[in-house]
Design a protein around this motif. Structure first.
Motif: not given
Length: 310
Positions: A42-43, A53, A88, A91, A116-117, A160, A168
């Protein structure tokens, strides 16, 4: 082999609770959703990510479009009544093959749900171009469920990271302006905040129903240290709930573990690392019953009332 004469710790015996009662189980009642975990990378790194993640967690590696296509073929062969393919992560847009994976599912006639984010991986020019092509070719078939932990920047960013709320929202505005169907996934940590989400959706012009639990999905926190009761066969009547309402009655998830040659099928999206919930490499093997032998089964699915599908 378990010695039933010895004390049983909670959530350890597959069929018996610590009190010696019959553990509840769930049978597959016609799978409606097949999930694919595209990889755990994930980023960003969230404080309470249920699948842990991060930018470095590759315990679940990237799936390929060919592997997705293979399981879609198995759906047909097994005559599963699947209408929706869910993606899922991690990301999903971190996976270089993700647009191709979406296309394979859409070409096969399935609706596609993407968790997704909506941040930078989704906003890359190549990805945007691919998404625009798919949305034009398959109007109304794609739903982007965006992780927005709270309707306020402060509480979302506390989970986050600083600045993630605005990033986002920028992604969500792009989805809005380009005619994508959107949903939101938030958290119940601060109570049921549907009125707050409603205000945000009005202000931003997001066509998302805050009162529809499939469009504004609010999840309880997943804390394995919290004590929860084990679910027995008697619980269904006590709770006035059917086992058919639980996620594993209508879905399965495909993952590929680091170092593995082939993907495997899991009982649900929440228990990616617990080998007790690994059902086999094929959908045929994945038709077996699922014993509710995990705290998440109790807190999240049975007592929390959560669902990961639409």
């Amino acid at each position: 082999m378990n010695d039933l004469s010895a004390p049983i710790a909670p959530f350890t015996h597959p069929k018996i609770t610590a009190k010696g009662e019959a553990r509840a189980h769930v049978s597959l009642q016609g799978a409606k959703t097949l999930w694919f975990n595209t990889g755990t990378l994930c980023n960003i790194e969230c404080k309470n990510c249920y699948i842990e993640s991060t930018p470095t967690n590759d315990r679940l590696v990237y799936l390929s479009a060919a592997e997705v296509a293979d399981y879609l073929g198995q759906i047909t062969a097994r005559n599963w009544p699947v209408r929706e393919i869910g993606f899922t992560g991690g990301e999903p847009f971190m996976n270089p093959a993700f647009i191709d994976m979406m296309r394979v599912a859409l070409d096969a006639g399935y609706e596609v749900l993407v968790l997704t984010n909506a941040m930078r991986p989704m906003m890359r020019k190549r990805v945007q171009a691919g998404l625009l092509d798919l949305n034009a070719a398959y109007p109304g078939m794609i739903t982007m469920r965006v992780s927005l932990d709270h309707f306020s920047a402060a509480l979302h960013d506390a989970e986050r990271g600083a600045g993630t709320y605005e990033i986002t929202l920028t992604g969500m505005r792009w989805l809005r302006d380009n005619g994508f169907k959107m949903a939101v996934a938030g958290r119940l940590t601060h109570g049921d905040s549907r009125n707050g989400y409603a205000g945000l959706f009005r202000a931003e012009g997001f066509d998302i129903d805050p009162n529809d639990p499939a469009m504004t999905v609010l999840f309880p926190e997943m804390d394995e240290t919290v004590e929860v009761p084990e679910i027995t066969t008697a619980c269904w009547g006590i709770l006035n709930k059917s086992p058919n309402d639980v996620m594993c009655a209508s879905s399965r998830m495909v993952v590929k573990r680091k170092g593995a040659k082939t993907p495997v099928v899991l009982a649900c999206t929440l228990l990616a690392y617990d080998r007790n919930f690994e059902l086999g490499e094929t959908l045929a093997e994945a038709e077996s019953d699922v014993m509710l032998n995990h705290r998440h089964c109790a807190k999240f699915c049975v007592l929390g009332g959560a669902s990961c599908s639409v």
